[in-house]
Motif scaffolding. Structure first.
Motif, PDB file in Angstrom:
ATOM      1  N   GLN A  85       0.520  -1.150  -0.111  1.00  0.00           N
ATOM      2  CA  GLN A  85       0.290  -0.396   0.291  1.00  0.00           C
ATOM      3  C   GLN A  85       1.183   1.413  -0.209  1.00  0.00           C
ATOM      4  O   GLN A  85       2.365   1.418   0.303  1.00  0.00           O
ATOM      5  CB  GLN A  85      -1.352  -0.216   1.461  1.00  0.00           C
ATOM      6  CG  GLN A  85      -2.067  -1.043   1.233  1.00  0.00           C
ATOM      7  CD  GLN A  85      -3.087  -0.565   2.159  1.00  0.00           C
ATOM      8  OE1 GLN A  85      -2.898   0.241   3.074  1.00  0.00           O
ATOM      9  NE2 GLN A  85      -4.794  -1.032   1.766  1.00  0.00           N
ATOM     10  N   ALA A  86       0.067   2.650  -0.689  1.00  0.00           N
ATOM     11  CA  ALA A  86       1.498   3.442  -0.601  1.00  0.00           C
ATOM     12  C   ALA A  86       0.717   3.802   0.454  1.00  0.00           C
ATOM     13  O   ALA A  86       0.003   3.884   1.640  1.00  0.00           O
ATOM     14  CB  ALA A  86       0.256   4.655  -1.516  1.00  0.00           C
ATOM     15  N   ASP A  87       2.313   4.415   1.522  1.00  0.00           N
ATOM     16  CA  ASP A  87       2.463   5.539   2.183  1.00  0.00           C
ATOM     17  C   ASP A  87       1.974   6.536   2.926  1.00  0.00           C
ATOM     18  O   ASP A  87       1.533   7.335   1.717  1.00  0.00           O
ATOM     19  CB  ASP A  87       3.795   5.351   3.013  1.00  0.00           C
ATOM     20  CG  ASP A  87       3.817   6.280   3.924  1.00  0.00           C
ATOM     21  OD1 ASP A  87       4.606   5.909   4.946  1.00  0.00           O
ATOM     22  OD2 ASP A  87       4.282   7.174   5.037  1.00  0.00           O
TER      23      ASP A  87
ATOM     24  N   ASP B 268      -8.761   3.499  -2.464  1.00  0.00           N
ATOM     25  CA  ASP B 268      -9.009   3.226  -1.228  1.00  0.00           C
ATOM     26  C   ASP B 268      -8.146   2.187  -0.869  1.00  0.00           C
ATOM     27  O   ASP B 268      -7.674   2.119   0.544  1.00  0.00           O
ATOM     28  CB  ASP B 268     -10.445   3.797  -1.413  1.00  0.00           C
ATOM     29  CG  ASP B 268     -10.774   3.785   0.324  1.00  0.00           C
ATOM     30  OD1 ASP B 268      -9.589   4.486   1.359  1.00  0.00           O
ATOM     31  OD2 ASP B 268     -10.985   3.117   1.297  1.00  0.00           O
ATOM     32  N   SER B 269      -8.315   1.198  -1.591  1.00  0.00           N
ATOM     33  CA  SER B 269      -7.508   0.052  -0.763  1.00  0.00           C
ATOM     34  C   SER B 269      -6.138  -0.454  -0.991  1.00  0.00           C
ATOM     35  O   SER B 269      -5.834  -1.240   0.203  1.00  0.00           O
ATOM     36  CB  SER B 269      -8.437  -1.320  -1.476  1.00  0.00           C
ATOM     37  OG  SER B 269      -7.919  -1.452  -3.035  1.00  0.00           O
ATOM     38  N   ILE B 270      -5.877   1.063  -1.918  1.00  0.00           N
ATOM     39  CA  ILE B 270      -4.818   0.967  -1.498  1.00  0.00           C
ATOM     40  C   ILE B 270      -3.657   2.384  -1.069  1.00  0.00           C
ATOM     41  O   ILE B 270      -2.419   2.625  -1.005  1.00  0.00           O
ATOM     42  CB  ILE B 270      -4.028   1.033  -2.850  1.00  0.00           C
ATOM     43  CG1 ILE B 270      -4.531   1.996  -3.859  1.00  0.00           C
ATOM     44  CG2 ILE B 270      -4.384  -0.810  -3.932  1.00  0.00           C
ATOM     45  CD1 ILE B 270      -3.833   1.690  -5.897  1.00  0.00           C
ATOM     46  N   GLY B 271      -4.532   2.795  -0.066  1.00  0.00           N
ATOM     47  CA  GLY B 271      -4.389   4.010   0.304  1.00  0.00           C
ATOM     48  C   GLY B 271      -4.064   5.614  -0.879  1.00  0.00           C
ATOM     49  O   GLY B 271      -3.415   5.969   0.083  1.00  0.00           O
ATOM     50  N   LEU B 272      -4.954   5.448  -1.402  1.00  0.00           N
ATOM     51  CA  LEU B 272      -4.409   6.277  -2.538  1.00  0.00           C
ATOM     52  C   LEU B 272      -5.954   7.689  -2.934  1.00  0.00           C
ATOM     53  O   LEU B 272      -5.948   8.057  -3.839  1.00  0.00           O
ATOM     54  CB  LEU B 272      -3.939   6.202  -3.654  1.00  0.00           C
ATOM     55  CG  LEU B 272      -2.438   5.908  -3.861  1.00  0.00           C
ATOM     56  CD1 LEU B 272      -2.282   5.246  -5.570  1.00  0.00           C
ATOM     57  CD2 LEU B 272      -1.869   6.947  -3.564  1.00  0.00           C
ATOM     58  N   ALA B 273      -7.035   6.920  -2.045  1.00  0.00           N
ATOM     59  CA  ALA B 273      -8.274   7.689  -2.180  1.00  0.00           C
ATOM     60  C   ALA B 273      -7.693   8.683  -1.802  1.00  0.00           C
ATOM     61  O   ALA B 273      -8.652   9.751  -3.098  1.00  0.00           O
ATOM     62  CB  ALA B 273      -9.114   7.094  -0.851  1.00  0.00           C
ATOM     63  N   ALA B 274      -7.390   9.901  -1.204  1.00  0.00           N
ATOM     64  CA  ALA B 274      -7.108  11.311  -1.064  1.00  0.00           C
ATOM     65  C   ALA B 274      -6.561  12.060  -2.734  1.00  0.00           C
ATOM     66  O   ALA B 274      -6.385  13.469  -2.324  1.00  0.00           O
ATOM     67  CB  ALA B 274      -5.873  11.482  -0.785  1.00  0.00           C
ATOM     68  N   LEU B 275      -5.568  11.116  -3.176  1.00  0.00           N
ATOM     69  CA  LEU B 275      -5.774  11.474  -4.848  1.00  0.00           C
ATOM     70  C   LEU B 275      -6.159  10.849  -5.671  1.00  0.00           C
ATOM     71  O   LEU B 275      -6.031  11.383  -7.176  1.00  0.00           O
ATOM     72  CB  LEU B 275      -3.909  10.538  -4.943  1.00  0.00           C
ATOM     73  CG  LEU B 275      -3.059  10.663  -4.280  1.00  0.00           C
ATOM     74  CD1 LEU B 275      -1.769  10.862  -4.447  1.00  0.00           C
ATOM     75  CD2 LEU B 275      -2.847  12.295  -4.433  1.00  0.00           C
TER      76      LEU B 275
ATOM     77  N   GLU C 106      -0.573  12.083   1.533  1.00  0.00           N
ATOM     78  CA  GLU C 106      -1.268  13.743   2.344  1.00  0.00           C
ATOM     79  C   GLU C 106      -0.251  14.622   2.126  1.00  0.00           C
ATOM     80  O   GLU C 106      -0.573  15.366   1.199  1.00  0.00           O
ATOM     81  CB  GLU C 106      -1.074  13.162   4.458  1.00  0.00           C
ATOM     82  CG  GLU C 106      -0.967  14.532   4.412  1.00  0.00           C
ATOM     83  CD  GLU C 106      -3.054  14.767   4.124  1.00  0.00           C
ATOM     84  OE1 GLU C 106      -3.173  16.700   4.036  1.00  0.00           O
ATOM     85  OE2 GLU C 106      -3.656  13.995   3.856  1.00  0.00           O
ATOM     86  N   THR C 107       0.906  14.232   1.549  1.00  0.00           N
ATOM     87  CA  THR C 107       2.057  15.235   1.616  1.00  0.00           C
ATOM     88  C   THR C 107       1.838  16.320   0.070  1.00  0.00           C
ATOM     89  O   THR C 107       1.844  16.752  -0.451  1.00  0.00           O
ATOM     90  CB  THR C 107       3.803  15.044   1.651  1.00  0.00           C
ATOM     91  OG1 THR C 107       4.204  14.537   3.041  1.00  0.00           O
ATOM     92  CG2 THR C 107       4.944  15.613   0.975  1.00  0.00           C
ATOM     93  N   PHE C 108       2.040  14.812  -0.186  1.00  0.00           N
ATOM     94  CA  PHE C 108       1.855  15.125  -1.950  1.00  0.00           C
ATOM     95  C   PHE C 108       0.301  15.790  -2.651  1.00  0.00           C
ATOM     96  O   PHE C 108       0.130  16.492  -2.977  1.00  0.00           O
ATOM     97  CB  PHE C 108       1.687  14.056  -3.285  1.00  0.00           C
ATOM     98  CG  PHE C 108       1.900  13.679  -4.549  1.00  0.00           C
ATOM     99  CD1 PHE C 108       3.004  13.822  -4.868  1.00  0.00           C
ATOM    100  CD2 PHE C 108       1.060  14.081  -5.436  1.00  0.00           C
ATOM    101  CE1 PHE C 108       3.635  14.315  -6.097  1.00  0.00           C
ATOM    102  CE2 PHE C 108       1.432  14.290  -7.173  1.00  0.00           C
ATOM    103  CZ  PHE C 108       2.344  14.546  -8.067  1.00  0.00           C
TER     104      PHE C 108
ATOM    105  N   LYS D 165      -2.553  22.757  -2.458  1.00  0.00           N
ATOM    106  CA  LYS D 165      -1.591  24.419  -2.426  1.00  0.00           C
ATOM    107  C   LYS D 165      -1.502  24.845  -4.135  1.00  0.00           C
ATOM    108  O   LYS D 165      -1.353  25.763  -3.931  1.00  0.00           O
ATOM    109  CB  LYS D 165      -0.479  24.304  -2.064  1.00  0.00           C
ATOM    110  CG  LYS D 165      -0.770  24.201  -0.635  1.00  0.00           C
ATOM    111  CD  LYS D 165       0.905  23.804   0.213  1.00  0.00           C
ATOM    112  CE  LYS D 165       0.908  24.160   1.320  1.00  0.00           C
ATOM    113  NZ  LYS D 165       1.940  23.851   2.303  1.00  0.00           N
ATOM    114  N   GLY D 166      -2.143  23.517  -5.082  1.00  0.00           N
ATOM    115  CA  GLY D 166      -2.162  24.306  -6.996  1.00  0.00           C
ATOM    116  C   GLY D 166      -0.440  24.282  -6.768  1.00  0.00           C
ATOM    117  O   GLY D 166      -0.813  25.075  -8.060  1.00  0.00           O
ATOM    118  N   LEU D 167       0.531  23.936  -7.082  1.00  0.00           N
ATOM    119  CA  LEU D 167       1.827  23.478  -6.766  1.00  0.00           C
ATOM    120  C   LEU D 167       2.065  23.013  -8.381  1.00  0.00           C
ATOM    121  O   LEU D 167       2.296  22.780  -9.504  1.00  0.00           O
ATOM    122  CB  LEU D 167       2.472  23.263  -6.070  1.00  0.00           C
ATOM    123  CG  LEU D 167       2.472  24.035  -4.539  1.00  0.00           C
ATOM    124  CD1 LEU D 167       3.683  23.548  -3.675  1.00  0.00           C
ATOM    125  CD2 LEU D 167       3.151  25.456  -5.465  1.00  0.00           C
ATOM    126  N   VAL D 168       1.125  21.922  -8.249  1.00  0.00           N
ATOM    127  CA  VAL D 168       0.459  20.540  -8.985  1.00  0.00           C
ATOM    128  C   VAL D 168      -1.083  20.000  -9.398  1.00  0.00           C
ATOM    129  O   VAL D 168      -1.671  20.512  -8.998  1.00  0.00           O
ATOM    130  CB  VAL D 168       1.414  19.244  -8.811  1.00  0.00           C
ATOM    131  CG1 VAL D 168       3.188  19.648  -9.160  1.00  0.00           C
ATOM    132  CG2 VAL D 168       0.850  18.026  -7.266  1.00  0.00           C
TER     133      VAL D 168
END
Length: 142
Positions: free
Chosen positions: A22-24, A66-73, A29-31, A37-40
């Motif tokens: 899974q993604a850390d 969500d199952s791999i920890g990337l739902a925020a992206l 969260e940092t990405f 912030k509109g940087l990327v």
């Protein structure tokens, strides 16, 4: 994303690797913070993992992140990452590890690139300098 290719800033391809399948959460969260912030702007994303038994798993951006920890992206898929792009990652993943391939626009540079094009120019070169090279240059300067 922008309305047209004319409005896009420099685009980059990034592979992040993780121990485990899974993604850390802190990295994600940092990405996500950089996106907020509109940087990327994330244009495409593919997650790969290799189980301890060597079984490969691939999750596309339009699947359950969500199952791999990337739902925020989560984002709209643009299909910019090809199977050939991912082959290098598949071959280099160790059992029990994972990676996420991200194509992103450097949104912060969108206006600079547009102004350059308006003036008759272009972003002619966009090069990533490896961290090790930067560290060595800084160490040599001190």
């Amino acid at each position: 994303m922008s309305n047209s290719a004319e409005d896009v800033g420099p685009v980059a391809f990034l592979f992040l690797t993780f121990p485990g399948e899974q993604a850390d959460p802190e990295v994600v969260e940092t990405f996500r913070d950089a996106v907020d912030k509109g940087l990327v702007t994330i244009l495409d994303l593919v997650f790969l993992s290799k189980g301890t038994d060597g079984t490969m798993r691939q999750v596309e951006v339009d699947e359950d992140l969500d199952s791999i920890g990337l739902a925020a992206l989560s984002l709209e898929a643009n299909e910019l990452i090809s199977d050939e792009d991912l082959e290098v990652v598949r071959e280099s993943l160790e059992p029990g590890s994972s990676a996420v391939a991200i194509v992103y626009e450097q949104t912060w540079a969108r206006k600079v690139a547009a102004a350059s094009r308006k003036a008759g120019g272009e972003v002619a070169l966009h090069v990533h300098i490896p961290r090790e090279v930067v560290e060595a240059a800084i160490a040599a300067a001190t």
